[in-house]
Design an enzyme around this catalytic site. Structure first.
Site, PDB file in Angstrom:
ATOM      1  N   CYS A   2       0.819  -1.221   0.000  1.00  0.00           N
ATOM      2  CA  CYS A   2       0.000   0.000   0.000  1.00  0.00           C
ATOM      3  C   CYS A   2       0.848   1.266   0.000  1.00  0.00           C
ATOM      4  O   CYS A   2       1.892   1.329   0.645  1.00  0.00           O
ATOM      5  CB  CYS A   2      -0.876   0.038   1.239  1.00  0.00           C
ATOM      6  SG  CYS A   2      -1.958  -1.368   1.375  1.00  0.00           S
ATOM      7  N   ARG A  27       5.003   0.418  -6.069  1.00  0.00           N
ATOM      8  CA  ARG A  27       5.007  -0.377  -4.843  1.00  0.00           C
ATOM      9  C   ARG A  27       4.118  -1.614  -4.983  1.00  0.00           C
ATOM     10  O   ARG A  27       4.244  -2.553  -4.210  1.00  0.00           O
ATOM     11  CB  ARG A  27       4.488   0.464  -3.670  1.00  0.00           C
ATOM     12  CG  ARG A  27       5.366   1.637  -3.340  1.00  0.00           C
ATOM     13  CD  ARG A  27       4.705   2.564  -2.340  1.00  0.00           C
ATOM     14  NE  ARG A  27       4.506   1.939  -1.045  1.00  0.00           N
ATOM     15  CZ  ARG A  27       5.394   1.927  -0.065  1.00  0.00           C
ATOM     16  NH1 ARG A  27       6.560   2.528  -0.236  1.00  0.00           N
ATOM     17  NH2 ARG A  27       5.146   1.344   1.077  1.00  0.00           N
ATOM     18  N   TRP A  74      -2.848  -2.676  -1.670  1.00  0.00           N
ATOM     19  CA  TRP A  74      -2.405  -4.034  -2.008  1.00  0.00           C
ATOM     20  C   TRP A  74      -3.136  -4.936  -1.008  1.00  0.00           C
ATOM     21  O   TRP A  74      -2.848  -4.901   0.184  1.00  0.00           O
ATOM     22  CB  TRP A  74      -0.890  -4.129  -1.850  1.00  0.00           C
ATOM     23  CG  TRP A  74      -0.292  -5.398  -2.363  1.00  0.00           C
ATOM     24  CD1 TRP A  74       0.111  -5.653  -3.642  1.00  0.00           C
ATOM     25  CD2 TRP A  74       0.018  -6.579  -1.608  1.00  0.00           C
ATOM     26  NE1 TRP A  74       0.628  -6.922  -3.729  1.00  0.00           N
ATOM     27  CE2 TRP A  74       0.579  -7.510  -2.493  1.00  0.00           C
ATOM     28  CE3 TRP A  74      -0.145  -6.945  -0.272  1.00  0.00           C
ATOM     29  CZ2 TRP A  74       0.989  -8.776  -2.090  1.00  0.00           C
ATOM     30  CZ3 TRP A  74       0.262  -8.205   0.129  1.00  0.00           C
ATOM     31  CH2 TRP A  74       0.826  -9.106  -0.782  1.00  0.00           C
ATOM     32  N   ASN A 100      -1.413   1.692   5.620  1.00  0.00           N
ATOM     33  CA  ASN A 100      -0.516   0.648   5.138  1.00  0.00           C
ATOM     34  C   ASN A 100      -0.100  -0.162   6.351  1.00  0.00           C
ATOM     35  O   ASN A 100       0.345   0.411   7.341  1.00  0.00           O
ATOM     36  CB  ASN A 100       0.709   1.295   4.462  1.00  0.00           C
ATOM     37  CG  ASN A 100       1.787   0.284   4.112  1.00  0.00           C
ATOM     38  OD1 ASN A 100       1.519  -0.899   3.970  1.00  0.00           O
ATOM     39  ND2 ASN A 100       3.017   0.758   3.957  1.00  0.00           N
ATOM     40  N   GLY A 101      -0.268  -1.483   6.290  1.00  0.00           N
ATOM     41  CA  GLY A 101       0.099  -2.321   7.435  1.00  0.00           C
ATOM     42  C   GLY A 101      -1.013  -3.310   7.726  1.00  0.00           C
ATOM     43  O   GLY A 101      -1.942  -3.464   6.933  1.00  0.00           O
ATOM     44  N   GLU A 495      18.646 -16.552  -8.808  1.00  0.00           N
ATOM     45  CA  GLU A 495      18.191 -15.200  -9.139  1.00  0.00           C
ATOM     46  C   GLU A 495      17.612 -15.154 -10.563  1.00  0.00           C
ATOM     47  O   GLU A 495      16.591 -14.505 -10.803  1.00  0.00           O
ATOM     48  CB  GLU A 495      19.358 -14.214  -8.961  1.00  0.00           C
ATOM     49  CG  GLU A 495      19.090 -12.778  -9.352  1.00  0.00           C
ATOM     50  CD  GLU A 495      17.965 -12.107  -8.561  1.00  0.00           C
ATOM     51  OE1 GLU A 495      17.442 -12.694  -7.612  1.00  0.00           O
ATOM     52  OE2 GLU A 495      17.588 -10.984  -8.942  1.00  0.00           O
ATOM     53  N   LYS A 499      13.800 -13.990 -11.414  1.00  0.00           N
ATOM     54  CA  LYS A 499      13.492 -12.891 -12.347  1.00  0.00           C
ATOM     55  C   LYS A 499      12.482 -13.354 -13.382  1.00  0.00           C
ATOM     56  O   LYS A 499      11.520 -12.657 -13.678  1.00  0.00           O
ATOM     57  CB  LYS A 499      14.758 -12.395 -13.076  1.00  0.00           C
ATOM     58  CG  LYS A 499      15.733 -11.600 -12.267  1.00  0.00           C
ATOM     59  CD  LYS A 499      15.327 -10.175 -11.992  1.00  0.00           C
ATOM     60  CE  LYS A 499      14.583 -10.042 -10.687  1.00  0.00           C
ATOM     61  NZ  LYS A 499      15.305  -9.973  -9.482  1.00  0.00           N
ATOM     62  N   GLU A 502       8.912 -13.851 -11.770  1.00  0.00           N
ATOM     63  CA  GLU A 502       8.126 -12.733 -11.243  1.00  0.00           C
ATOM     64  C   GLU A 502       7.597 -11.781 -12.309  1.00  0.00           C
ATOM     65  O   GLU A 502       6.564 -11.163 -12.102  1.00  0.00           O
ATOM     66  CB  GLU A 502       8.874 -11.973 -10.144  1.00  0.00           C
ATOM     67  CG  GLU A 502      10.113 -11.243 -10.583  1.00  0.00           C
ATOM     68  CD  GLU A 502      10.790 -10.529  -9.413  1.00  0.00           C
ATOM     69  OE1 GLU A 502      10.118 -10.175  -8.444  1.00  0.00           O
ATOM     70  OE2 GLU A 502      12.013 -10.324  -9.500  1.00  0.00           O
ATOM     71  N   HIS A 518      19.357 -35.283  -8.897  1.00  0.00           N
ATOM     72  CA  HIS A 518      18.665 -35.835  -7.722  1.00  0.00           C
ATOM     73  C   HIS A 518      17.163 -35.604  -7.773  1.00  0.00           C
ATOM     74  O   HIS A 518      16.513 -35.586  -6.742  1.00  0.00           O
ATOM     75  CB  HIS A 518      19.274 -35.247  -6.446  1.00  0.00           C
ATOM     76  CG  HIS A 518      20.730 -35.570  -6.320  1.00  0.00           C
ATOM     77  ND1 HIS A 518      21.177 -36.808  -5.914  1.00  0.00           N
ATOM     78  CD2 HIS A 518      21.824 -34.826  -6.597  1.00  0.00           C
ATOM     79  CE1 HIS A 518      22.508 -36.800  -5.927  1.00  0.00           C
ATOM     80  NE2 HIS A 518      22.924 -35.611  -6.340  1.00  0.00           N
ATOM     81  N   LYS A 617       6.668  -3.849  -4.483  1.00  0.00           N
ATOM     82  CA  LYS A 617       8.105  -3.540  -4.482  1.00  0.00           C
ATOM     83  C   LYS A 617       8.722  -3.760  -3.109  1.00  0.00           C
ATOM     84  O   LYS A 617       9.771  -4.366  -2.984  1.00  0.00           O
ATOM     85  CB  LYS A 617       8.322  -2.084  -4.930  1.00  0.00           C
ATOM     86  CG  LYS A 617       9.783  -1.634  -4.936  1.00  0.00           C
ATOM     87  CD  LYS A 617      10.612  -2.422  -5.931  1.00  0.00           C
ATOM     88  CE  LYS A 617      12.079  -2.045  -5.903  1.00  0.00           C
ATOM     89  NZ  LYS A 617      12.903  -3.070  -6.572  1.00  0.00           N
TER      90      LYS A 617
HETATM   91  O1  M6R Z   1      13.670  -4.370  -0.401  1.00  0.00           O
HETATM   92  P1  M6R Z   1      14.251  -5.733  -0.174  1.00  0.00           P
HETATM   93  O2  M6R Z   1      15.562  -5.922  -0.845  1.00  0.00           O
HETATM   94  O3  M6R Z   1      14.305  -6.102   1.282  1.00  0.00           O
HETATM   95  O4  M6R Z   1      13.235  -6.722  -0.861  1.00  0.00           O
HETATM   96  C1  M6R Z   1      13.376  -8.103  -0.762  1.00  0.00           C
HETATM   97  C2  M6R Z   1      12.509  -8.817  -1.763  1.00  0.00           C
HETATM   98  O5  M6R Z   1      11.157  -8.542  -1.530  1.00  0.00           O
HETATM   99  C3  M6R Z   1      12.846  -8.423  -3.193  1.00  0.00           C
HETATM  100  O6  M6R Z   1      14.190  -8.662  -3.489  1.00  0.00           O
HETATM  101  C4  M6R Z   1      11.961  -9.203  -4.190  1.00  0.00           C
HETATM  102  O7  M6R Z   1      12.283 -10.552  -4.143  1.00  0.00           O
HETATM  103  C5  M6R Z   1      12.113  -8.648  -5.591  1.00  0.00           C
HETATM  104  N1  M6R Z   1      10.825  -8.533  -6.209  1.00  0.00           N
HETATM  105  C6  M6R Z   1      12.928  -9.494  -6.489  1.00  0.00           C
HETATM  106  O8  M6R Z   1      13.046  -8.972  -7.752  1.00  0.00           O
END
Ligand code: M6R
Length: 622
Positions: A2, A27, A74, A100-101, A495, A499, A502, A518, A617
């Site tokens: 949010c 966000r 959100w 937010n929260g 990673e 990517k 997501e 395995h 985000k």
């Molecule tokens: O702001 P942060 O680095 O703590 O965020 C951690 C994860 O939420 C963040 O890296 C998330 O996995 C990204 N969407 C990856 O691209």
């Protein structure tokens, strides 16, 4: 997650709120709304969907409305819908709230309020906040309650009373129709910043919504609140103790958060990596004296040099950077290191022995799991160091010491430049600790020299963007991908898979290459793309064996290899090359083609790269 915005000034509020909400879009959200004040009653407009949908239902801006609050939601409690969108109005119609929260005890409070006669329209926890403030506001009419309010205005007192009953987290902006020139903000666990402009104030969840108006801001801490009106603002704790807050400079400009010539923030940020890393390392690499200078942690360097064990805690992409850090600290500094998901660490009864240092890594500095893990580690006696991008963020303020990434604002939901900058900081720290512990000076000098060339080498890889787009295009119909790497490149494989998942919504798994045999090898069918990181290094021959195993089963190999490796050509259906660097520096290079691969795949599949579905985000709820 949010996004909160509030404006108070001399300008017409509605267009300012809408522009600010657009700045908060990154966000992640599913609905949006505004509440405006100035011509009498509170006027609320809200809807599920994008801000463009909200714009369609807005009336013409009213020049008398120079104060308002806005929100991007959100969903947590209650599905994305217009009724659940914020702002929420209390049952008396006088109080409007954006939040937010998560209010953990909202169920109990809701039942109690319902028994007291308060009506609820939504499924949200936020409506409980509005109704509880409204309840105290109505109740505060009694003489006894007025006496308790100790001369404060009733609005402020009601907010304090309500917040004292809340368990959980909140970043709030609240208005009351009886005080049409006042906004109250309050915070616990969720970020809240007050931008202080020239006769105007912008309260927001993050600085991206503020910099267009001012770069002067105060950062509220937990259990603090601010009351803003045309005469100025005052800050208190929610227990009514007056506090003074320092005005701070927001450290980035509007230009840095705008797209410029790029179609997406993610692509812009991938291409910004050479510059981001140069800034991150600039001033820290002291080539003349073969040292790395990490000013922020100076007074902790002796403790770090003597540390017996490092625990790295983070989430998502930052966790993958932490895994690279584990290899770096063990290999370069010879310090035992382990990386943990922050969310697991805090609930695992972790053992913190004397001499343990915890390193928390976070781009946003607001990830609630990482923040809670930092607090847990501190409580158990660990010294906690933060590797954070957002200056002044909650994690940066909670850790004992820290190193900022200085990578510039990262707006793309898919983290890219933050990852390479996190690895750059971890590399600098590992080299410096290694130099202090056992690495010879000429060796350290060689490492430092090679590290300083990384930004240029990333630029060379970026030139292959069109070629990588063709690879994405050739495999775009495939719904299952594997990413395999070994040693330093195993976290990069994780990673790469994250990517792709997501932003392209393609199922992908990242694994240490040897683990394939395995179990996951059963997944390989004709034409399935398998991305290998097969760069020069001690495990090269082993990974060649894994490539053969995949090809024997009809898998298609997309191989990231070292320039000049002629042998690899016959084993790769698609080849991407990186400049030759020592293995410990490879992750900052090998990740770049994987970022581009995911980006191009997402665009080819017609996805909104900067606003991937369901994602936020910064994840500010557990
Ligand atoms: O702001 P942060 O680095 O703590 O965020 C951690 C994860 O939420 C963040 O890296 C998330 O996995 C990204 N969407 C990856 O691209």
């Amino acid at each position: 997650m949010c996004g909160i915005i509030a404006y108070l000034g001399k300008k017409v509020a509605q267009p300012i709120l809408i522009e600010a909400l657009k700045r908060l879009e990154y966000r992640g959200y599913d609905s949006a709304g505004v509440a405006l004040l100035g011509s009498g009653a509170i006027r609320i407009k809200k809807t599920s969907g994008r801000i463009s949908a909200l714009e369609k239902i807005l009336d013409e801006p009213d020049a008398a409305e120079t104060l308002g609050i806005g929100h991007t939601r959100w969903a947590t409690h209650g599905k994305p819908s217009t009724i659940n969108a914020h702002p929420h109005l209390d049952y008396t119609g006088k109080i409007a709230v954006v939040h937010n929260g998560i209010i953990e005890n909202y169920g109990t409070l809701k039942t109690w309020l319902q028994n007291e006669g308060a009506a609820f329209a939504s499924e949200t926890d936020t409506e409980v906040i509005a109704n509880l403030i409204g309840y105290f506001y109505a109740k505060g009419d009694s003489e006894e309650e007025q006496k308790k309010s100790d001369g404060q205005n009733k609005f402020e007192w009601s907010v304090q009373r309500a917040l004292q009953e809340m368990h959980g987290t909140f970043g709030l902006a609240i208005v009351c129709s009886d005080f049409p020139d006042t906004i109250i903000g309050a915070k616990r666990g969720s970020p809240l910043i007050l931008g202080v402009g020239d006769n105007e104030y912008i309260l927001a969840s993050d600085a991206a919504a503020i910099v267009e108006h001012t770069t002067q801001a105060i950062y509220l801490a937990d259990n603090e609140m601010v009351t803003i009106n045309p005469e100025g603002f005052h800050t208190k704790t929610i227990d009514n103790i007056t506090i003074s807050k320092e005005l701070k400079q927001i450290e980035f400009s509007l230009e840095q958060i705008e797209l410029g010539d790029f179609p997406h923030h993610m692509l812009k940020e991938i291409f910004e990596q050479p510059k981001a890393l140069s800034t991150c390392m600039g001033g820290r690499i002291d080539s003349r004296n073969n040292r790395i200078k990490l000013g922020g942690i100076d007074s902790y360097l002796r403790e770090l040099t003597r540390t017996k064990r490092l625990i790295l805690i983070a989430c998502g992409t930052a966790f993958h950077a932490g895994l690279v850090g584990e290899f770096l600290f063990e290999q370069l500094a010879r310090i035992p290191a382990e990386t943990e998901y922050a969310s697991e660490f805090r609930y695992r009864n972790p053992i913190i022995e004397d001499g343990t240092v915890v390193i928390s890594i976070s781009q946003s500095g607001e990830t609630i799991d990482t923040l809670a893990a930092v607090e847990e580690a501190k409580e158990r006696g660990a010294t906690v160091l933060g590797i954070v991008n957002v200056v002044g963020s909650s994690i940066a303020r909670t850790t004992d010491t820290g190193i900022y990434l200085h990578a510039g604002p990262e707006i793309g939901v898919a983290s890219t430049k933050a990852f390479t900058a996190q690895v750059a900081v971890l590399t600098m720290l590992a080299i410096e600790l290694g130099r202090r512990r056992h690495i010879r000076s000429d060796q350290a000098s060689k490492y430092i020299d090679e590290l300083s060339q990384i930004p240029d080498k990333i630029s060379q890889i970026l030139n292959q963007s069109d070629h990588i787009k063709q690879i994405a295009s050739a495999n775009i119909d495939q719904d299952n991908w594997l990413f395999l790497g070994r040693g330093f490149n195993y976290p990069v494989a994780l990673e790469g898979a994250l990517k792709l998942k997501e932003i392209s919504y393609i199922h992908a798994e990242g694994l240490p290459a040897a683990e394939m045999k395995h179990g996951p090898i059963a997944l390989i069918v004709d034409g399935m793309p398998v991305v290998f990181i097969a760069t020069a290094g001690p495990q090269y021959n082993k990974i060649m064996g894994n490539i053969a195993e995949v090809r024997a089963r009809g898998g298609k190999t997309i191989v990231v290899a070292t320039e000049g490796d002629e042998n690899i050509k016959q084993h790769a259906d698609h080849l991407i090359t990186i400049p030759d660097v020592p293995e410990f520096l490879q992750p900052m290079l090998t990740v770049v083609p994987l970022q581009l691969l995911a980006y191009h795949a997402a665009v080819l599949r017609d996805h909104d790269v900067d606003k991937p579905r369901n994602l936020a985000k910064s994840v500010t709820v557990e």
